[in-house]
Write an enzyme that holds these catalytic residues in place. Structure first.
Site, PDB file in Angstrom:
ATOM      1  N   CYS A  86      68.353  18.595  39.772  1.00 54.14           N
ATOM      2  CA  CYS A  86      68.826  18.795  41.136  1.00 54.14           C
ATOM      3  C   CYS A  86      68.966  17.454  41.862  1.00 54.14           C
ATOM      4  CB  CYS A  86      67.898  19.776  41.860  1.00 54.14           C
ATOM      5  SG  CYS A  86      68.599  20.450  43.373  1.00 54.14           S
ATOM      6  N   HIS A 203      67.121  24.478  38.020  1.00 54.16           N
ATOM      7  CA  HIS A 203      65.696  24.100  37.996  1.00 54.16           C
ATOM      8  C   HIS A 203      64.958  24.769  36.831  1.00 54.16           C
ATOM      9  CE1 HIS A 203      65.279  22.149  42.020  1.00 54.16           C
ATOM     10  NE2 HIS A 203      66.368  22.859  42.284  1.00 54.16           N
ATOM     11  N   GLU A 205      62.036  24.214  35.784  1.00 57.75           N
ATOM     12  CA  GLU A 205      60.612  24.421  36.113  1.00 57.75           C
ATOM     13  C   GLU A 205      60.397  25.742  36.845  1.00 57.75           C
ATOM     14  OE1 GLU A 205      62.596  22.499  37.756  1.00 57.75           O
ATOM     15  OE2 GLU A 205      62.143  22.592  39.902  1.00 57.75           O
TER      16      GLU A 205
END
Lengths: 234, 498
Positions: A86, A203, A205
């Protein structure tokens, strides 16, 4: 292996990346303050998401001047792994470590939603645990994710297999409807020529634990860890 | 006393008489401004305090009840507490929707991290007029963009809330923002002075002329002339807020500060006076030491400015260098602007001379009023609304009736097309609702569910309210709102706690 998670003023996915690497994977990980210049203890540097310097001027435009970025460039030149997520992707583009730029989303709104990514190249340290054409469910959360590059750069990225992820339908079709921000060729992630610096808008994560809606991001973390283990067999 | 000046500071003739009586002299211009701000409804709750005291506010899990600190605190076990608060930002949002909503988010976040808690969720309860009117569309898009722009930049997920449209809210939207924070019970900070000699350290954005009389503005009734009060709306800087948030949490972790108080309505005046009142002390503030954004500001402007993204730290003199080092690390400006005194007075010093001096208790104890309520004739009329004239859908044999009467399927499609029933994804996809990796159930559900990392626990949060019911019958409407919020929580598997 040892991960470093860089914290710029305004970074906010630092806690999330740290959590996944330390709590979900039990890997060694430490925060890297943006003023640090010594990354020699690390094998992989993560530039996490957020609004470094408030995204003032342009996302990543100020963070690229932080002292740590010169060290990240050297780290990358030495062949070690750099993953920009990002805002991290935006910073890598601003720093010239990846080609192109992330423009304002074509609909001019911020978007936080689940998207589907087709894996286009599995011969990278970040995707070697995936199969060609696999579809990963991973969320985006950005206002400036509209990937742009000049025609020559774009053609070279495509020709050399450096487009690693493309926005697609759940079935893996690359369509305009599956493109959440207007990115050229539905590009969601690219890699540098040497194949050790990856930038992606989604993302991983946030998609590393089933309880949060998807664990497909694990394919990326698994790949990184497998690649490092292959290079440094225990 | 000049009636124009009294109106400007929001005091009545009766209240000015009270000031003269309690002070034993006429207040000067600065003192009058400070009294006006702290005696506003926004700061002093002079009309609502008697009513709010009637609410049930105790329970086995309540650690800090309403009014004691900047936010309420509820224990969730395992050594953790949840810190929560909801606040409206209606007036600023009606004048400047983007900044009004953005600074609403900023203000409520500061209320949470001032207590040493990390904000983990924002919820918004929004009301607008029908979207067919351009002004309402402007307000709707501006408010949503403001919440998105500020909340996303700071990195706190917006996990839920509600949006409702009704002609009652045309040109006058309601913007209520709730923030939920998580803290270790033993790390909670209080907003109070410790002992005489402690320092008052102001940190964050420089002080400008923005938002002077914001508290008075927020307590006034919106009309044509309030349009001219546009400067009373502040402009948010979410990046500075993010730095303040991280620095304050690092400060809380360090154990250095005695107290921490955010600056909101009535700026330095309210922050210092409220902390002093809780600690039972006085404070002395040297306005010359307040970092300014503009030259030539008067003590009045400095004391009442509502510039955003500022915090007041109360620390022991010997800790000043360590506190300063944390702020310097985060690139924040700070200045020691005063100290705690034993005399129970708030003293403002400018140019080495006393510019104003008032008893703390005079400022924190405004007169309260018991207002007489009476239903509007229009209300009573509406309650008698006869619904028998509506077509009875049971009378339509098939959903595809062609006789010219309304067809059931058409009615259903119109209902589904109503913004009040349709999906609110258009709104919540503009908010980051996942950052911090706690969102197990996100927006669009009855309530949001957040896990508490490091424990096996989760919390469920919701906001609810039905303005139409409250309009027709305030008492029953409020009861139904509480019951509905409780049912929302039950739907995701939680017994209501607070």
């Amino acid at each position: 292996m040892r991960f470093g998670v860089v914290r710029f003023p305004g970074t906010w996915s630092d806690l999330d990346c740290f959590h996944v690497l330390s709590e979900v994977y039990g890997q060694e990980v430490r925060y890297v303050w943006h003023r640090e210049t010594d990354l020699s203890d690390l094998d992989c540097v993560i530039l996490p998401g957020g609004f470094s310097y408030g995204d003032y001027l342009r996302p990543g435009a100020i963070a690229r001047f932080s002292p740590v970025m010169a060290a990240v460039a050297d780290f990358a030149a030495a062949g070690k792994l750099v993953l920009g997520i990002c805002n991290g992707f935006q910073i890598l583009c601003e720093a010239g470590l990846l080609p192109g730029a992330l423009l304002r989303n074509n609909h001019l709104q911020f978007r936080c939603q689940w998207v589907y990514l087709r894996v286009e190249n599995v011969e990278t340290p970040f995707t070697l645990s995936c199969v060609q054409g696999q579809v990963l469910k991973i969320p985006i959360s950005h206002g400036d994710g509209n990937y742009f590059a000049d025609p020559e750069t774009l053609a070279e990225l495509e020709r050399t297999g450096r487009v690693v992820f493309r926005y697609a339908t759940p079935a893996g079709e690359v369509t305009p409807e599956a493109n959440p921000n207007g990115s050229l060729n539905n590009i969601a992630g690219i890699i540098n020529r040497a194949g050790n610096v990856l930038g992606m808008m989604p993302h991983p994560e946030r998609a590393s634990e089933e309880v949060l809606g998807s664990a497909d991001g694990r394919y990326i973390w698994d790949s990184i860890i497998r690649w490092a283990d292959g290079r440094h067999p225990a | 006393m000049d009636a124009t000046l009294l109106r400007k500071v929001g005091l009545t003739e009766y209240e000015y008489g009270l000031v003269l009586e309690r002070l034993g002299r006429s207040p000067n211009h600065l003192e009058l401004g400070m009294i006006g701000a702290l005696w506003s409804e926004h700061c002093g709750y002079k009309h609502t305090k008697p009513l709010l005291k009637m609410l049930p506010s105790t329970g086995p899990r309540v650690v800090v009840g309403p009014g004691e600190e900047n936010a309420g605190v509820v224990s969730i076990g395992d050594g953790y507490v949840v810190v929560l608060k909801i606040e409206s930002h209606n007036h600023p949002s009606a004048v400047e929707p983007y900044q009004g909503a953005a600074t609403g988010v900023g203000g409520i976040l500061r209320d949470i991290f001032t207590m040493g808690a990390r904000p983990v969720a924002v919820l918004d309860s929004l009301r607008f007029g029908p979207l067919v009117l351009p002004r309402n569309r402007y307000l709707f898009n501006g408010v949503v963009a403001g919440i998105s722009g500020y909340g996303n930049c700071v990195g706190v997920p917006t996990v839920g809330g509600e949006v409702f449209f009704d002609p009652a809210y045309s040109d006058n939207p309601l913007v209520n923002v709730m923030c939920v924070g998580l803290a270790r019970a033993d790390r909670l900070l209080r907003a109070r002075t410790g002992r005489p000699g402690d320092l008052l350290i102001l940190v964050g954005a420089a002080t400008g002329r923005d938002g002077i009389h914001g508290a008075t503005f927020a307590s006034a009734t919106l009309g044509a002339e309030t349009e001219a009060l546009r400067p009373a709306v502040q402009v948010g800087d979410p990046f500075t807020e993010k730095l303040l948030l991280e620095a304050c949490l690092e400060l809380a972790e360090s154990g250095l500060p005695v107290g921490l108080q955010d600056l909101g309505a009535a700026g330095i005046t309210a922050a210092a006076v409220e902390a002093a009142a809780r600690g039972g002390h006085g404070v002395e503030i040297d306005v010359d030491r307040v970092p300014r954004r503009e030259a030539g500001m008067t003590p009045y402007e400095v004391m009442l400015s509502e510039s955003q993204e500022r915090m007041l730290v109360i620390a022991r003199p010997e800790d000043e260098p360590k506190v300063g080092a944390i702020f310097a690390k985060w690139g924040l400006n700070y200045s020691t602007i005063g100290r705690v005194t034993a005399d129970g007075l708030v003293r403002v010093v400018a140019g080495g001379e006393v510019a104003g001096e008032l008893p703390v208790r005079l400022l924190t104890e405004p007169p309260t009023y018991q207002l007489e309520g009476r239903p509007l004739p229009e209300w009573i009329e509406r309650r008698r609304l006869d619904l028998s004239g509506l077509p009875d859908l049971r009378l339509f044999a098939t959903p595809w009736d062609t006789s010219g009467a309304p067809v059931v399927s058409d009615v259903l499609i119109r209902l589904l097309g109503s913004p009040n029933i349709a999906s609110k994804e258009y709104v919540f996809r503009q908010y980051d609702h996942q950052v911090l990796l706690n969102t197990v159930v996100g927006p669009g559900a009855d309530a949001a569910v957040l896990r508490v990392k490091g424990t096996s626990r989760a919390i469920a949060v919701t906001t609810d309210g039905n303005g139409r019911l409250c309009f027709l019958n305030p008492r029953l409407g409020a009861m139904i709102a509480v019951a509905e919020a409780a049912r929302n929580l039950v739907c995701v598997g939680r017994p209501p706690t607070a």
